[in-house]
Design a protein around this motif. Structure first.
Motif, PDB file in Angstrom:
ATOM      1  N   VAL A  66       0.831  -1.205   0.000  1.00 59.94           N
ATOM      2  CA  VAL A  66       0.000   0.000   0.000  1.00 59.94           C
ATOM      3  C   VAL A  66       0.866   1.254   0.000  1.00 59.94           C
ATOM      4  O   VAL A  66       0.613   2.207  -0.754  1.00 59.94           O
ATOM      5  CB  VAL A  66      -0.941   0.002   1.223  1.00 59.94           C
ATOM      6  N   LEU A  67       1.906   1.277   0.842  1.00 63.25           N
ATOM      7  CA  LEU A  67       2.787   2.448   0.902  1.00 63.25           C
ATOM      8  C   LEU A  67       3.454   2.712  -0.437  1.00 63.25           C
ATOM      9  O   LEU A  67       3.534   3.857  -0.894  1.00 63.25           O
ATOM     10  CB  LEU A  67       3.845   2.247   1.988  1.00 63.25           C
ATOM     11  N   MET A  68       3.944   1.657  -1.092  1.00 66.87           N
ATOM     12  CA  MET A  68       4.614   1.833  -2.378  1.00 66.87           C
ATOM     13  C   MET A  68       3.630   2.257  -3.470  1.00 66.87           C
ATOM     14  O   MET A  68       3.917   3.142  -4.283  1.00 66.87           O
ATOM     15  CB  MET A  68       5.316   0.530  -2.787  1.00 66.87           C
ATOM     16  N   ILE A  69       2.463   1.634  -3.482  1.00 71.51           N
ATOM     17  CA  ILE A  69       1.470   1.950  -4.506  1.00 71.51           C
ATOM     18  C   ILE A  69       0.959   3.374  -4.345  1.00 71.51           C
ATOM     19  O   ILE A  69       0.872   4.135  -5.318  1.00 71.51           O
ATOM     20  CB  ILE A  69       0.296   0.948  -4.448  1.00 71.51           C
ATOM     21  N   VAL A  70       0.640   3.754  -3.107  1.00 70.70           N
ATOM     22  CA  VAL A  70       0.038   5.064  -2.869  1.00 70.70           C
ATOM     23  C   VAL A  70       1.078   6.184  -2.920  1.00 70.70           C
ATOM     24  O   VAL A  70       0.907   7.173  -3.642  1.00 70.70           O
ATOM     25  CB  VAL A  70      -0.696   5.075  -1.515  1.00 70.70           C
ATOM     26  N   LEU A  71       2.181   6.029  -2.160  1.00 69.41           N
ATOM     27  CA  LEU A  71       3.153   7.124  -2.046  1.00 69.41           C
ATOM     28  C   LEU A  71       4.025   7.277  -3.288  1.00 69.41           C
ATOM     29  O   LEU A  71       4.559   8.370  -3.530  1.00 69.41           O
ATOM     30  CB  LEU A  71       4.043   6.908  -0.816  1.00 69.41           C
TER      31      LEU A  71
ATOM     32  N   ALA B 285      12.799   3.802   3.129  1.00 68.44           N
ATOM     33  CA  ALA B 285      13.555   4.985   3.551  1.00 68.44           C
ATOM     34  C   ALA B 285      13.633   6.009   2.417  1.00 68.44           C
ATOM     35  O   ALA B 285      13.435   7.215   2.634  1.00 68.44           O
ATOM     36  CB  ALA B 285      14.957   4.579   4.002  1.00 68.44           C
ATOM     37  N   VAL B 286      13.911   5.532   1.202  1.00 70.89           N
ATOM     38  CA  VAL B 286      13.972   6.431   0.043  1.00 70.89           C
ATOM     39  C   VAL B 286      12.619   7.098  -0.181  1.00 70.89           C
ATOM     40  O   VAL B 286      12.533   8.310  -0.461  1.00 70.89           O
ATOM     41  CB  VAL B 286      14.415   5.657  -1.218  1.00 70.89           C
ATOM     42  N   THR B 287      11.552   6.317  -0.047  1.00 67.55           N
ATOM     43  CA  THR B 287      10.207   6.856  -0.260  1.00 67.55           C
ATOM     44  C   THR B 287       9.874   7.939   0.758  1.00 67.55           C
ATOM     45  O   THR B 287       9.311   8.985   0.409  1.00 67.55           O
ATOM     46  CB  THR B 287       9.167   5.723  -0.177  1.00 67.55           C
ATOM     47  N   LEU B 288      10.217   7.714   2.023  1.00 68.55           N
ATOM     48  CA  LEU B 288       9.931   8.706   3.051  1.00 68.55           C
ATOM     49  C   LEU B 288      10.734   9.982   2.843  1.00 68.55           C
ATOM     50  O   LEU B 288      10.210  11.100   2.970  1.00 68.55           O
ATOM     51  CB  LEU B 288      10.219   8.119   4.438  1.00 68.55           C
TER      52      LEU B 288
ATOM     53  N   GLY C  35       6.815  14.003  -9.876  1.00 66.14           N
ATOM     54  CA  GLY C  35       6.044  12.846 -10.307  1.00 66.14           C
ATOM     55  C   GLY C  35       6.908  11.793 -10.967  1.00 66.14           C
ATOM     56  O   GLY C  35       6.763  10.589 -10.711  1.00 66.14           O
ATOM     57  N   ALA C  36       7.835  12.229 -11.821  1.00 62.22           N
ATOM     58  CA  ALA C  36       8.711  11.288 -12.520  1.00 62.22           C
ATOM     59  C   ALA C  36       9.601  10.523 -11.538  1.00 62.22           C
ATOM     60  O   ALA C  36       9.808   9.309 -11.676  1.00 62.22           O
ATOM     61  CB  ALA C  36       9.566  12.046 -13.537  1.00 62.22           C
ATOM     62  N   VAL C  37      10.120  11.215 -10.528  1.00 66.21           N
ATOM     63  CA  VAL C  37      10.998  10.558  -9.552  1.00 66.21           C
ATOM     64  C   VAL C  37      10.233   9.508  -8.754  1.00 66.21           C
ATOM     65  O   VAL C  37      10.710   8.383  -8.547  1.00 66.21           O
ATOM     66  CB  VAL C  37      11.629  11.602  -8.615  1.00 66.21           C
ATOM     67  N   HIS C  38       9.035   9.841  -8.302  1.00 71.13           N
ATOM     68  CA  HIS C  38       8.227   8.876  -7.549  1.00 71.13           C
ATOM     69  C   HIS C  38       7.901   7.647  -8.411  1.00 71.13           C
ATOM     70  O   HIS C  38       7.919   6.516  -7.919  1.00 71.13           O
ATOM     71  CB  HIS C  38       6.933   9.533  -7.069  1.00 71.13           C
ATOM     72  N   LEU C  39       7.600   7.869  -9.682  1.00 70.43           N
ATOM     73  CA  LEU C  39       7.282   6.747 -10.559  1.00 70.43           C
ATOM     74  C   LEU C  39       8.486   5.833 -10.759  1.00 70.43           C
ATOM     75  O   LEU C  39       8.339   4.607 -10.834  1.00 70.43           O
ATOM     76  CB  LEU C  39       6.778   7.259 -11.914  1.00 70.43           C
ATOM     77  N   VAL C  40       9.681   6.403 -10.849  1.00 69.93           N
ATOM     78  CA  VAL C  40      10.890   5.580 -10.997  1.00 69.93           C
ATOM     79  C   VAL C  40      11.051   4.665  -9.781  1.00 69.93           C
ATOM     80  O   VAL C  40      11.344   3.467  -9.915  1.00 69.93           O
ATOM     81  CB  VAL C  40      12.136   6.466 -11.183  1.00 69.93           C
ATOM     82  N   VAL C  41      10.854   5.209  -8.574  1.00 69.31           N
ATOM     83  CA  VAL C  41      10.955   4.390  -7.364  1.00 69.31           C
ATOM     84  C   VAL C  41       9.893   3.293  -7.378  1.00 69.31           C
ATOM     85  O   VAL C  41      10.159   2.145  -6.989  1.00 69.31           O
ATOM     86  CB  VAL C  41      10.811   5.268  -6.102  1.00 69.31           C
TER      87      VAL C  41
END
Length: 363
Positions: A105-110, A326-329, A346-352
């Motif tokens: 959920v955290l990865m999908i949402v954040l 950790a990277v996501t936070l 947006g692009a950076v979050h999508l890469v993660v």
């Protein structure tokens, strides 16, 4: 008429699986039969999700922010918690289910929804504004909640393999619920203006004029009528997914990812629609609110079930997953540290998010 048809199909499907489901789910050897059941369930669940979004958006208009998005968030998170609890109580062989679902959920949402939303919003509106105080409040709760639940269990010396002692489980559950409860009080009363942008704050009184107990009650009932079939059918869908994953030799974590994606479809749809309308604050309330509520409610639920049933509950993430978290936070803190967002965030979050997907199949 569409809403009535949707409810009729959803509840007819629930009744069909309540009556025949045991036989159907016990005979999944034929790929075409299992695939047909999966397609049927998936279509009904997604269609019901659109009904949830419709009713939640009506409620958001009548209740205003942040109450409107909070109703949708809590509805979806309760579905997730109910599903995890049902699987744990029936299977009793899923020590990492809660951990895997929360992380998914955290990865999908954040990363997934936030990344796609900011990319889409940046392309359409160039820059989008939001209330920095609200985003900061969300992150100030998300960071300790996720650290306590998903990282600290790996570093305690009293237990091994990411588990907790009874004292730790009770204390962490109480701390998590207390912090989440304080946050809800802040969000809905004392500092509700943190979760509104300037235009929403100016329109708050106008929205209040649209409130009526009868109309709100009607939409709440319809929202629940669309949510409950998702809860009841998700477990059957999980059985088919588990069978398919085992038959194909796919990673076990994939089932949790797919269930999390399906369950959180309503919020993703609503968030992306809000961004398309240049309502970034509502999307932030949905996405960051989903992350906060997921950890705040799931951790106490699974730890309580573990204590009552004697099941092992593994919360600590694997090293690669801890790194991604950790990277996501850090990235989320950086993204929501200014007053506006652009395509770059947006692009950076999508890469993660894509890195997360790759690591599911190639850990």
């Amino acid at each position: 008429m569409t809403g009535a048809l949707r409810l009729a199909v959803a509840w007819a499907t629930v009744l069909a699986f309540a009556w025949f489901g045991k036989g159907w789910l016990g005979d999944l050897a034929q790929p075409w039969f299992a695939g047909g059941l999966f397609a049927w369930l998936l279509a009904v669940i997604v269609w019901s999700a659109f009904g949830v979004v419709h009713e939640a958006e009506d409620l958001a208009h009548r209740l205003g922010e942040p109450l409107g998005t909070l109703v949708l968030t809590l509805s979806i998170v309760i579905i997730e918690v109910a599903l995890i609890s049902a699987v744990m109580l029936s299977a009793k062989e899923a020590p990492t289910l809660g951990r895997d679902t929360m992380f998914a959920v955290l990865m999908i949402v954040l990363n997934g929804v936030v990344g796609l939303g900011l990319l889409m919003g940046g392309l359409r509106h160039h820059q989008q504004s939001y209330n920095l105080q609200g985003a900061s409040a969300f992150l100030s709760v998300i960071i300790p909640l996720t650290t306590i639940a998903l990282i600290i269990p790996n570093f305690t010396s009293s237990t091994a393999d990411g588990t907790l002692t009874t004292l730790q489980a009770v204390a962490f559950s109480v701390f998590t619920l207390a912090l989440y409860g304080v946050f809800l009080l802040i969000q809905t009363s004392r500092h509700s203006d943190f979760f509104q942008d300037a235009d929403e704050a100016a329109e708050a009184e106008a929205a209040a004029g649209a409130r009526s107990a009868g109309a709100i009650g009607k939409h709440v009932v319809l929202l629940l009528a669309n949510v409950v079939p998702i809860v009841l059918l998700a477990k059957s869908l999980a059985v088919i997914l588990d069978h398919g994953i085992a038959a194909l030799g796919a990673p076990s974590a994939l089932g949790g990812v797919l269930i999390a994606a399906i369950v959180f479809t309503p919020e993703a749809i609503s968030a992306l629609r809000a961004i398309a309308r240049n309502e970034l604050q509502r999307a932030i309330n949905l996405c960051l609110g989903a992350a906060t509520s997921t950890v705040g409610l799931t951790v106490p639920a699974i730890l309580t079930i573990g204590l009552l049933t004697g099941q092992t509950v593994v919360l600590g993430l694997k090293p690669t997953e801890m790194t991604l978290l950790a990277v996501t936070l850090i990235l989320s803190t950086q993204t929501f540290s200014g007053l506006r967002t652009t395509v770059l965030e947006g692009a950076v979050h999508l890469v993660v998010f894509f890195v997360y997907l790759v690591l599911i199949f190639s850990p």
